[in-house]
Scaffold this active site. Structure first.
Site, PDB file in Angstrom:
ATOM      1  CG  ASP A 147     -35.474 -35.687 -29.632  1.00 41.46           C
ATOM      2  OD1 ASP A 147     -35.375 -35.858 -28.404  1.00 41.46           O
ATOM      3  OD2 ASP A 147     -36.256 -36.353 -30.346  1.00 41.46           O
ATOM      4  CB  ALA A 176     -33.486 -38.556 -27.977  1.00 42.86           C
ATOM      5  CG  ASP A 177     -33.231 -33.196 -26.673  1.00 42.67           C
ATOM      6  OD1 ASP A 177     -32.007 -33.113 -26.486  1.00 42.67           O
ATOM      7  OD2 ASP A 177     -33.792 -32.788 -27.699  1.00 42.67           O
ATOM      8  CE  LYS A 178     -39.397 -32.307 -22.693  1.00 42.82           C
ATOM      9  NZ  LYS A 178     -40.827 -31.970 -22.559  1.00 42.82           N
ATOM     10  N   GLY A 181     -32.042 -36.589 -20.412  1.00 40.79           N
ATOM     11  CA  GLY A 181     -32.078 -35.609 -19.334  1.00 40.79           C
ATOM     12  C   GLY A 181     -32.372 -36.239 -17.986  1.00 40.79           C
TER      13      GLY A 181
END
Length: 301
Positions: A147, A176-178, A181
């Protein structure tokens, strides 16, 4: 006895089985949402477990809060992928599954016989979702991504610096990850719809960097949208104004936004500055407010 099918009966994805060979945040966040929609998500973990098991304070070993919040509602299977028997278990499970999601390296997947070409021979209807740090045909293909690195590469710390005190900072969440996602979730939903229509599977790649760059640039490509070749014109002035922040009052902080022309006229008359609204063109249109955004937001403060 309560099973995944009976527990999820009536939910949109009831009857859908997802094999979740992901770790850390982006993949588990996406599959956790799909589990909430009713899918039977089977999380596949190595003997040492997902690294997120150790993140944050613990009441029980291996049960950190980040891991629990990203993996609730799933079933869990421990498999040592170094053993051929474990790989055979996944191949058999893929035959009875609708979706396979993984963020393992491509070379490792091929070595283990868990690549797209191998698994689709077991199940032609399988939706195979490969979560990559970078697009596989791009210059950074195969490189690891986390991230903080993706935030940096798409320019978020620099945007924070422009909007605050000049010092770059990461946003204090795994944005960024979420964000990516969420793209994974909608990609899987679209693929499931296509699977039902055409009775066939497909290979889908979701690259973290390229997806997050597109997400960020919709706000901040700015005048560069028009091919001006002027990097200084990138950015959204309203979002980057140092005065776009909670405002201090005599008894705490207040979050407020005055946005449309009607809002601005009402606000300025409410605070006794109707005359300023009538004579100062900086306030009376979105285009003018954008040109003078610091002065306009400083006025609100």
């Amino acid at each position: 006895m309560t099973t995944a099918a009976t527990r999820n009966a009536g939910l949109p994805l009831s009857g859908i089985r997802i094999l979740d060979l992901t770790s850390v945040i982006m993949g588990p966040f996406a599959t956790q949402m799909l589990a909430e929609y009713g899918a039977d998500v089977v999380k596949l973990e190595p003997p040492e477990g997902d690294i997120m098991r150790e993140m944050g304070p613990h009441l029980e070993p291996g049960m950190g809060p980040v891991y629990l919040n990203l993996n609730r509602g799933k079933r869990s299977v421990c498999l040592d992928l170094k053993q051929p028997e474990s790989r055979e278990v996944i191949a058999r499970a893929a035959q009875a599954s609708d979706v396979f999601v993984t963020n393992m390296r491509k070379k490792a997947l091929a070595k283990l016989g868990l690549d797209w070409d191998t698994l689709r021979r077991h199940n032609p209807r399988l939706i195979y979702v490969f979560l990559a740090g970078f697009a596989e045909h791009g210059p950074d293909a195969g490189k690891p991504a986390y991230d903080d690195l993706i935030q940096g590469m798409v320019g978020l710390p620099g945007l924070v610096a422009r909007a605050a005190d000049g010092r770059p900072r990461y946003l204090p969440l795994n944005i960024a990850d979420k964000t990516v996602g969420l793209y994974v979730v909608q990609t899987v939903l679209a693929a499931l719809l296509q699977q039902r229509r055409a009775e066939q599977g497909q290979y889908i790649e979701v690259p973290m960097y390229e997806t997050m760059a597109s997400f960020m640039l919709s706000d901040h490509l700015g005048a560069a949208t028009f091919a001006t070749n002027d990097a200084d014109q990138a950015g959204n002035p309203r979002l980057l104004s140092a005065y776009r922040r909670p405002y201090r009052t005599v008894d705490g902080w207040i979050c407020t936004i005055v946005y449309t022309d009607r809002h601005w006229e009402s606000f300025m008359r409410l605070v006794g500055d109707g005359e300023l609204w009538d004579r100062d063109a900086r306030f009376r249109s979105m285009a003018n407010r954008t040109k003078h955004i610091d002065a306009v937001y400083a006025y609100v403060e």
